[in-house]
Design a protein around this motif. Structure first.
Motif, short mmCIF file in Angstrom:
data_model
loop_
_atom_site.label_atom_id
_atom_site.label_comp_id
_atom_site.label_asym_id
_atom_site.label_seq_id
_atom_site.Cartn_x
_atom_site.Cartn_y
_atom_site.Cartn_z
N ARG A 57 51.96 13.17 94.45
CA ARG A 57 52.50 14.36 93.78
C ARG A 57 53.21 13.90 92.51
NH1 ARG A 57 57.35 17.09 93.61
NH2 ARG A 57 58.27 15.73 95.19
N CYS A 58 52.81 14.45 91.38
CA CYS A 58 53.48 14.14 90.12
C CYS A 58 54.66 15.11 89.96
CB CYS A 58 52.51 14.31 88.94
SG CYS A 58 53.31 14.09 87.33
N PHE A 59 55.82 14.59 89.62
CA PHE A 59 56.96 15.51 89.39
C PHE A 59 57.50 15.40 87.97
CE2 PHE A 59 58.72 11.77 91.55
CZ PHE A 59 59.79 11.40 90.73
N LEU A 60 56.62 15.08 87.03
CA LEU A 60 57.05 15.07 85.62
C LEU A 60 57.34 16.50 85.14
CD1 LEU A 60 57.56 13.79 82.86
CD2 LEU A 60 55.09 13.57 82.55
N CYS A 61 56.45 17.44 85.47
CA CYS A 61 56.70 18.82 85.03
C CYS A 61 56.65 19.77 86.22
CB CYS A 61 55.70 19.24 83.94
SG CYS A 61 54.17 19.97 84.54
N PRO A 62 57.13 21.01 86.05
CA PRO A 62 57.24 21.93 87.18
C PRO A 62 55.90 22.35 87.81
CG PRO A 62 58.74 22.59 85.46
CD PRO A 62 57.87 21.53 84.86
N HIS A 63 54.77 21.94 87.25
CA HIS A 63 53.52 22.20 87.98
C HIS A 63 53.48 21.36 89.26
CE1 HIS A 63 51.68 24.83 85.15
NE2 HIS A 63 51.44 23.93 84.21
N ASN A 64 54.20 20.23 89.27
CA ASN A 64 54.26 19.36 90.46
C ASN A 64 52.88 19.16 91.09
OD1 ASN A 64 57.16 18.95 90.47
ND2 ASN A 64 57.32 21.11 91.03
N CYS A 65 51.92 18.73 90.30
CA CYS A 65 50.52 18.64 90.75
C CYS A 65 50.37 17.70 91.95
CB CYS A 65 49.63 18.10 89.64
SG CYS A 65 49.55 19.12 88.18
N ILE A 66 49.61 18.16 92.92
CA ILE A 66 49.16 17.30 94.01
C ILE A 66 47.82 16.74 93.54
CG2 ILE A 66 48.52 17.23 96.46
CD1 ILE A 66 51.37 18.16 96.16
N ILE A 67 47.72 15.41 93.47
CA ILE A 67 46.53 14.80 92.83
C ILE A 67 45.84 13.86 93.79
CG2 ILE A 67 45.75 13.57 90.77
CD1 ILE A 67 48.43 14.25 89.45
N GLY A 68 44.58 14.17 94.09
CA GLY A 68 43.79 13.34 95.00
C GLY A 68 43.30 12.07 94.29
N GLY B 297 45.90 15.35 86.91
CA GLY B 297 46.77 16.52 86.95
C GLY B 297 46.31 17.55 85.94
N LYS B 298 46.99 18.68 85.96
CA LYS B 298 46.63 19.83 85.12
C LYS B 298 46.65 19.49 83.62
CE LYS B 298 47.55 24.72 85.42
NZ LYS B 298 48.29 25.79 86.06
N CYS B 299 47.52 18.56 83.21
CA CYS B 299 47.63 18.19 81.79
C CYS B 299 46.53 17.24 81.35
CB CYS B 299 49.00 17.55 81.53
SG CYS B 299 49.26 16.07 82.54
N ARG B 300 45.73 16.75 82.27
CA ARG B 300 44.58 15.86 82.02
C ARG B 300 44.98 14.44 81.60
NH1 ARG B 300 43.88 20.87 80.03
NH2 ARG B 300 45.07 20.23 78.24
N THR B 301 46.28 14.15 81.57
CA THR B 301 46.70 12.86 81.04
C THR B 301 47.13 11.88 82.12
OG1 THR B 301 49.04 13.46 80.83
CG2 THR B 301 47.59 14.01 78.97
N ARG B 302 47.17 12.33 83.39
CA ARG B 302 47.66 11.47 84.46
C ARG B 302 46.63 11.44 85.57
NH1 ARG B 302 53.06 10.72 83.17
NH2 ARG B 302 54.06 10.68 85.22
N VAL B 303 46.22 10.22 85.94
CA VAL B 303 45.11 10.06 86.88
C VAL B 303 45.56 9.24 88.08
CG1 VAL B 303 44.22 8.01 85.64
CG2 VAL B 303 42.67 9.36 87.06
S1 SF4 Z 1 50.08 15.75 86.24
FE1 SF4 Z 1 50.64 16.70 84.29
S2 SF4 Z 1 50.63 18.90 84.71
FE2 SF4 Z 1 50.70 17.88 86.68
S3 SF4 Z 1 52.88 17.72 87.20
FE3 SF4 Z 1 52.32 15.82 86.16
S4 SF4 Z 1 52.81 16.22 84.00
FE4 SF4 Z 1 52.73 18.21 85.03
#
Ligand code: SF4
Ligand code: SF4
Length: 386
Positions: free
Chosen positions: A67-78, A83-89
């Motif tokens: 789970r990324c917690f950089l921004c409030p989307h808090n993406c769960i990433i398999g 993530g939604k911003c396309r910059t974190r894998v």
């Molecule tokens: S992966 Fe990107 S969009 Fe998702 S929580 Fe992290 S910064 Fe936000």
């Protein structure tokens, strides 16, 4: 000026400007890593494999999911996903930043273009961006990079020290993170800011403010000035126009207002969507109540862009009305933005009402603040002055 400052030339992808003398100077060093070779499968794999480990994430301890917690989307990433911003894998259970050291636009701008009106007026800012943004604003001026993937642009790996050296050599006094949403390159931004500080440079962030508390606390410590786009005082507006939420942005602004960083706020006024008296007054009253009267508040003119070509530019009268309402409620420094040479673009003393800073477009033509005080009545003027 706009809600996100219109970008400078970009490298790679559409609009390649590697022949630009500025870039040639920057690229002539010998300490760059491998340039991105395009967006073939091999090039993407090389980018992913060379991407450094990101911060601000946690393992969910199942199937390599994080789970990324950089921004409030808090993406769960398999595993293998972004993530939604396309910059974190996610690579085998570890999150990596695909934009660390990968600027796609660098330019020198007047600080007024960001806009900062109470932070070192008249200085030049060495400004950079990467690809990516967690939002999808339908009126984004810089959608070519904000909605792009890192591999859509080809450019050299540029370490933080190279950026700082280049900024110092160019005699700029500020490094500005801008054009896309810079919080997506938080790790790169913070490393540059720490290096820049050692060289006596100040750092400024131009952001939508959609960032979680822990990373924002680090940014407030490392950066000298932060401009936030408060896009409209309405959850519906944030949901329908930006693909985000208002509440975390308000929390972020409150956090910055309490920090050591200088804060300015921009509201891009979009005809029919966020220009009602109610929305403007709610926004003004919130800023006054939570940040106080001294935070500069810019009402900026919308111009049709991206997916909002159907709306006209904001009538200047609407911006004047917003500024008048802010003044009458008690905001000391409201501005009419994006209307060059409008009288509402100048800074006036809240006590004696005389013009303190006169501007023509992005340029300061008259300065009547001395030692942080009005030259006419000696009132202290909030801001960071040269
Ligand atoms: S992966 Fe990107 S969009 Fe998702 S929580 Fe992290 S910064 Fe936000
Ligand atoms: S937040 Fe992102 S999508 Fe919205 S205007 Fe700024 S860069 Fe564009």
């Amino acid at each position: 000026m706009t809600n996100c400052v219109r970008l400078a030339p970009i490298i790679g992808g559409a609009g390649i400007v590697l022949s630009d003398p500025f870039w040639q100077g920057l690229l002539s060093g010998d300490d760059f890593g491998v340039a991105l070779a395009g967006n073939s499968a091999d090039a993407i794999d090389a980018l992913v494999q060379s991407a450094p480990r990101a911060r601000y994430w946690t393992s969910l301890h199942k199937d390599n999911v994080v789970r990324c917690f950089l921004c409030p989307h808090n993406c769960i990433i398999g595993d293998g996903e972004r993530g939604k911003c396309r910059t974190r894998v996610n690579v085998k259970g570890g999150l990596r930043s695909l934009v660390y050291g990968r600027p796609v636009s660098i330019h020198v701008d007047p600080i007024e273009k960001k806009p900062f009106y109470h932070f070192l007026p008249g200085v030049q800012a060495y400004s950079l961006a990467t690809a990516g943004c967690p939002l999808q604003c339908k009126c984004c001026q810089n959608w070519e990079i904000s909605q792009a993937r890192p591999e859509d642009y080809q450019g050299p790996y540029t370490p933080p020290e190279k950026i700082v050296r280049s900024a110092s050599a160019g005699k700029t006094r500020v490094v500005a993170f801008t054009y896309n949403e810079p919080t997506v390159f938080a790790e790169y931004m913070l490393d540059i800011a720490r290096d820049a500080k050692k060289q006596g440079l100040r750092c400024a962030l131009i952001s939508c403010g959609f960032v979680n508390e822990t990373p924002l606390a680090e940014m407030c410590k490392a950066l000298d000035a932060i401009k936030i786009d408060l896009k409209g005082y309405s959850e519906d507006f944030y949901r329908n126009v930006c693909g985000a939420e208002l509440k975390p942005v308000l929390a972020g602004i409150k956090q910055i207002a309490k920090s050591r960083a200088h804060l300015e706020i921009v509201n891009l006024v979009v005809p029919t969507l966020n220009d009602s008296d109610k929305m403007l007054l709610d926004l003004i009253d919130w800023v006054l109540g939570e940040c106080g009267p001294d935070v500069p508040l810019h009402f900026s003119r919308f111009h049709p862009a991206y997916q909002m070509l159907n709306l006209p530019p904001t009538p200047v009268a609407t911006l004047e009305r917003a500024r008048d309402m802010a003044l009458s409620r008690g905001i000391h420094f409201p501005y009419v933005g994006n209307v060059p040479s409008h009288p509402g673009d100048n800074t006036y003393c809240p006590s004696c009402k005389k013009a303190l800073i006169q501007r023509q477009g992005f340029f300061v033509t008259e300065m009547n603040i001395k030692n942080g005080r009005c030259k006419f009545c000696s009132r202290k003027i909030a801001g960071v002055w040269v």
